[in-house]
Design a protein around this motif. Structure first.
Motif, PDB file in Angstrom:
ATOM      1  N   LEU A   1      57.462  86.561  11.572  1.00 41.81           N
ATOM      2  CA  LEU A   1      58.700  87.222  11.990  1.00 41.81           C
ATOM      3  C   LEU A   1      59.781  87.150  10.926  1.00 41.81           C
ATOM      4  CD1 LEU A   1      58.928  86.142  15.737  1.00 41.81           C
ATOM      5  CD2 LEU A   1      58.537  88.453  14.857  1.00 41.81           C
ATOM      6  N   LEU A   2      59.827  86.048  10.185  1.00 40.47           N
ATOM      7  CA  LEU A   2      60.836  85.899   9.131  1.00 40.47           C
ATOM      8  C   LEU A   2      60.700  86.974   8.054  1.00 40.47           C
ATOM      9  CD1 LEU A   2      60.994  82.024   8.809  1.00 40.47           C
ATOM     10  CD2 LEU A   2      62.862  83.555   9.523  1.00 40.47           C
ATOM     11  N   GLN A   3      59.531  87.577   7.942  1.00 39.25           N
ATOM     12  CA  GLN A   3      59.323  88.662   6.986  1.00 39.25           C
ATOM     13  C   GLN A   3      59.803  90.002   7.552  1.00 39.25           C
ATOM     14  OE1 GLN A   3      55.231  88.625   5.565  1.00 39.25           O
ATOM     15  NE2 GLN A   3      55.173  86.420   5.904  1.00 39.25           N
ATOM     16  N   LYS A   4      60.059  90.049   8.865  1.00 40.62           N
ATOM     17  CA  LYS A   4      60.378  91.310   9.544  1.00 40.62           C
ATOM     18  C   LYS A   4      61.803  91.387  10.089  1.00 40.62           C
ATOM     19  CE  LYS A   4      56.027  92.558   9.223  1.00 40.62           C
ATOM     20  NZ  LYS A   4      55.613  93.587   8.303  1.00 40.62           N
ATOM     21  N   VAL A   5      62.349  90.251  10.522  1.00 42.21           N
ATOM     22  CA  VAL A   5      63.674  90.240  11.147  1.00 42.21           C
ATOM     23  C   VAL A   5      64.515  89.090  10.583  1.00 42.21           C
ATOM     24  CG1 VAL A   5      62.814  91.251  13.304  1.00 42.21           C
ATOM     25  CG2 VAL A   5      62.963  88.783  13.088  1.00 42.21           C
ATOM     26  N   ALA A   6      65.809  89.188  10.795  1.00 39.85           N
ATOM     27  CA  ALA A   6      66.715  88.126  10.343  1.00 39.85           C
ATOM     28  C   ALA A   6      66.420  86.833  11.102  1.00 39.85           C
ATOM     29  CB  ALA A   6      68.154  88.541  10.586  1.00 39.85           C
ATOM     30  N   PRO A   7      66.508  85.694  10.434  1.00 39.95           N
ATOM     31  CA  PRO A   7      66.216  84.420  11.098  1.00 39.95           C
ATOM     32  C   PRO A   7      67.141  84.148  12.280  1.00 39.95           C
ATOM     33  CG  PRO A   7      67.094  84.052   8.898  1.00 39.95           C
ATOM     34  CD  PRO A   7      66.859  85.518   9.037  1.00 39.95           C
ATOM     35  N   THR A   8      68.336  84.701  12.256  1.00 38.41           N
ATOM     36  CA  THR A   8      69.269  84.497  13.362  1.00 38.41           C
ATOM     37  C   THR A   8      68.892  85.307  14.598  1.00 38.41           C
ATOM     38  OG1 THR A   8      70.712  86.164  12.371  1.00 38.41           O
ATOM     39  CG2 THR A   8      71.205  83.843  11.896  1.00 38.41           C
ATOM     40  N   ASN A   9      67.842  86.117  14.499  1.00 37.81           N
ATOM     41  CA  ASN A   9      67.313  86.854  15.647  1.00 37.81           C
ATOM     42  C   ASN A   9      66.087  86.173  16.243  1.00 37.81           C
ATOM     43  OD1 ASN A   9      69.210  88.920  15.633  1.00 37.81           O
ATOM     44  ND2 ASN A   9      68.068  90.076  14.118  1.00 37.81           N
ATOM     45  N   ILE A  10      65.749  84.993  15.730  1.00 31.11           N
ATOM     46  CA  ILE A  10      64.572  84.257  16.184  1.00 31.11           C
ATOM     47  C   ILE A  10      65.018  82.950  16.843  1.00 31.11           C
ATOM     48  CG2 ILE A  10      62.405  83.154  15.507  1.00 31.11           C
ATOM     49  CD1 ILE A  10      62.462  85.015  13.004  1.00 31.11           C
ATOM     50  N   PHE A  11      64.541  82.733  18.066  1.00 33.41           N
ATOM     51  CA  PHE A  11      64.806  81.491  18.781  1.00 33.41           C
ATOM     52  C   PHE A  11      63.511  80.695  18.833  1.00 33.41           C
ATOM     53  CE2 PHE A  11      68.013  84.352  20.260  1.00 33.41           C
ATOM     54  CZ  PHE A  11      69.119  83.583  20.563  1.00 33.41           C
ATOM     55  N   ALA A  12      63.511  79.533  18.249  1.00 30.39           N
ATOM     56  CA  ALA A  12      62.364  78.624  18.320  1.00 30.39           C
ATOM     57  C   ALA A  12      62.606  77.687  19.497  1.00 30.39           C
ATOM     58  CB  ALA A  12      62.219  77.842  17.025  1.00 30.39           C
ATOM     59  N   ILE A  13      61.766  77.805  20.529  1.00 28.93           N
ATOM     60  CA  ILE A  13      61.924  76.996  21.733  1.00 28.93           C
ATOM     61  C   ILE A  13      60.949  75.822  21.652  1.00 28.93           C
ATOM     62  CG2 ILE A  13      61.910  76.989  24.255  1.00 28.93           C
ATOM     63  CD1 ILE A  13      63.887  79.037  23.063  1.00 28.93           C
ATOM     64  N   VAL A  14      61.499  74.613  21.634  1.00 22.22           N
ATOM     65  CA  VAL A  14      60.678  73.404  21.479  1.00 22.22           C
ATOM     66  C   VAL A  14      61.186  72.282  22.378  1.00 22.22           C
ATOM     67  CG1 VAL A  14      60.001  73.918  19.095  1.00 22.22           C
ATOM     68  CG2 VAL A  14      62.074  72.627  19.519  1.00 22.22           C
ATOM     69  N   ARG A  15      60.305  71.361  22.666  1.00 26.54           N
ATOM     70  CA  ARG A  15      60.677  70.172  23.445  1.00 26.54           C
ATOM     71  C   ARG A  15      61.451  69.181  22.587  1.00 26.54           C
ATOM     72  NH1 ARG A  15      55.385  68.486  26.208  1.00 26.54           N
ATOM     73  NH2 ARG A  15      54.987  68.460  24.010  1.00 26.54           N
ATOM     74  N   ASN A  16      61.047  69.059  21.339  1.00 30.52           N
ATOM     75  CA  ASN A  16      61.661  68.099  20.416  1.00 30.52           C
ATOM     76  C   ASN A  16      62.189  68.831  19.187  1.00 30.52           C
ATOM     77  OD1 ASN A  16      60.809  65.782  21.984  1.00 30.52           O
ATOM     78  ND2 ASN A  16      58.751  66.226  21.251  1.00 30.52           N
ATOM     79  N   PRO A  17      63.460  69.206  19.186  1.00 28.59           N
ATOM     80  CA  PRO A  17      64.020  69.981  18.070  1.00 28.59           C
ATOM     81  C   PRO A  17      63.863  69.332  16.696  1.00 28.59           C
ATOM     82  CG  PRO A  17      65.517  69.997  19.918  1.00 28.59           C
ATOM     83  CD  PRO A  17      64.422  69.016  20.261  1.00 28.59           C
ATOM     84  N   GLU A  18      63.810  68.006  16.665  1.00 27.99           N
ATOM     85  CA  GLU A  18      63.692  67.330  15.364  1.00 27.99           C
ATOM     86  C   GLU A  18      62.346  67.590  14.684  1.00 27.99           C
ATOM     87  OE1 GLU A  18      62.421  64.662  18.653  1.00 27.99           O
ATOM     88  OE2 GLU A  18      64.252  65.772  18.285  1.00 27.99           O
ATOM     89  N   THR A  19      61.377  68.150  15.409  1.00 25.93           N
ATOM     90  CA  THR A  19      60.056  68.413  14.821  1.00 25.93           C
ATOM     91  C   THR A  19      59.995  69.748  14.089  1.00 25.93           C
ATOM     92  OG1 THR A  19      59.212  69.480  16.823  1.00 25.93           O
ATOM     93  CG2 THR A  19      58.916  67.089  16.647  1.00 25.93           C
ATOM     94  N   ILE A  20      61.101  70.474  14.044  1.00 21.93           N
ATOM     95  CA  ILE A  20      61.056  71.813  13.477  1.00 21.93           C
ATOM     96  C   ILE A  20      62.221  72.065  12.510  1.00 21.93           C
ATOM     97  CG2 ILE A  20      62.278  72.908  15.396  1.00 21.93           C
ATOM     98  CD1 ILE A  20      60.016  75.080  15.235  1.00 21.93           C
ATOM     99  N   ASN A  21      62.600  71.040  11.788  1.00 22.76           N
ATOM    100  CA  ASN A  21      63.725  71.128  10.862  1.00 22.76           C
ATOM    101  C   ASN A  21      63.539  72.173   9.769  1.00 22.76           C
ATOM    102  OD1 ASN A  21      65.391  69.261  12.095  1.00 22.76           O
ATOM    103  ND2 ASN A  21      64.421  67.538  11.068  1.00 22.76           N
ATOM    104  N   ASP A  22      62.311  72.444   9.356  1.00 22.54           N
ATOM    105  CA  ASP A  22      62.088  73.421   8.292  1.00 22.54           C
ATOM    106  C   ASP A  22      62.610  74.800   8.681  1.00 22.54           C
ATOM    107  OD1 ASP A  22      59.997  73.141  10.170  1.00 22.54           O
ATOM    108  OD2 ASP A  22      58.559  74.125   8.868  1.00 22.54           O
ATOM    109  N   PHE A  23      62.485  75.189   9.943  1.00 20.70           N
ATOM    110  CA  PHE A  23      62.996  76.491  10.384  1.00 20.70           C
ATOM    111  C   PHE A  23      64.507  76.459  10.579  1.00 20.70           C
ATOM    112  CE2 PHE A  23      58.544  77.215  11.966  1.00 20.70           C
ATOM    113  CZ  PHE A  23      58.234  78.139  10.985  1.00 20.70           C
ATOM    114  N   LYS A  24      65.024  75.316  10.967  1.00 20.23           N
ATOM    115  CA  LYS A  24      66.475  75.185  11.122  1.00 20.23           C
ATOM    116  C   LYS A  24      67.155  75.429   9.781  1.00 20.23           C
ATOM    117  CE  LYS A  24      69.929  72.100  13.064  1.00 20.23           C
ATOM    118  NZ  LYS A  24      70.157  70.809  13.710  1.00 20.23           N
TER     119      LYS A  24
END
Length: 100
Positions: free
Chosen positions: A19-42
């Motif tokens: 999706l990052l190749q197709k849309v702006a990152p601010t249009n993507i919501f990463a839904i996770v139980r533990n937000p600290e596990t996905i810092n690379d996308f943040k």
């Protein structure tokens, strides 16, 4: 706005990378139980939202402002729990007027 549940697992991460190749990152919501596990996308400005499939209220909050959802189910639960989790996701989407 597109939400990806289970965004910190293999399929979720691959979907966000695509999706990052197709849309702006601010249009993507990463839904996770533990937000600290996905810092690379943040760091790439993807919006991170905390939710748990077992907690309808967190899902309802996480889907605010979302237009589309890719629901990635968990495989680490029994059938009855999985049914309830899917029901929670669908109900939270409906509460936010997300078209299925």
């Amino acid at each position: 706005m597109i939400a990806i549940t289970g965004a910190n697992a293999h399929l979720g991460k691959a979907t966000i990378q695509f999706l990052l190749q197709k849309v702006a990152p601010t249009n993507i919501f990463a839904i996770v139980r533990n937000p600290e596990t996905i810092n690379d996308f943040k760091e790439q400005s993807v919006i991170i939202r905390k939710a748990d499939y077992n907690d309808y209220e967190t899902l309802k909050q996480a889907f605010k402002g979302v237009e589309k959802v890719l629901q990635i189910s968990t495989i680490r639960v029994d059938v009855e729990t999985a049914k309830q989790q899917e029901k929670n996701v669908v109900n939270a989407m409906a509460k936010n007027n997300i078209k299925v």
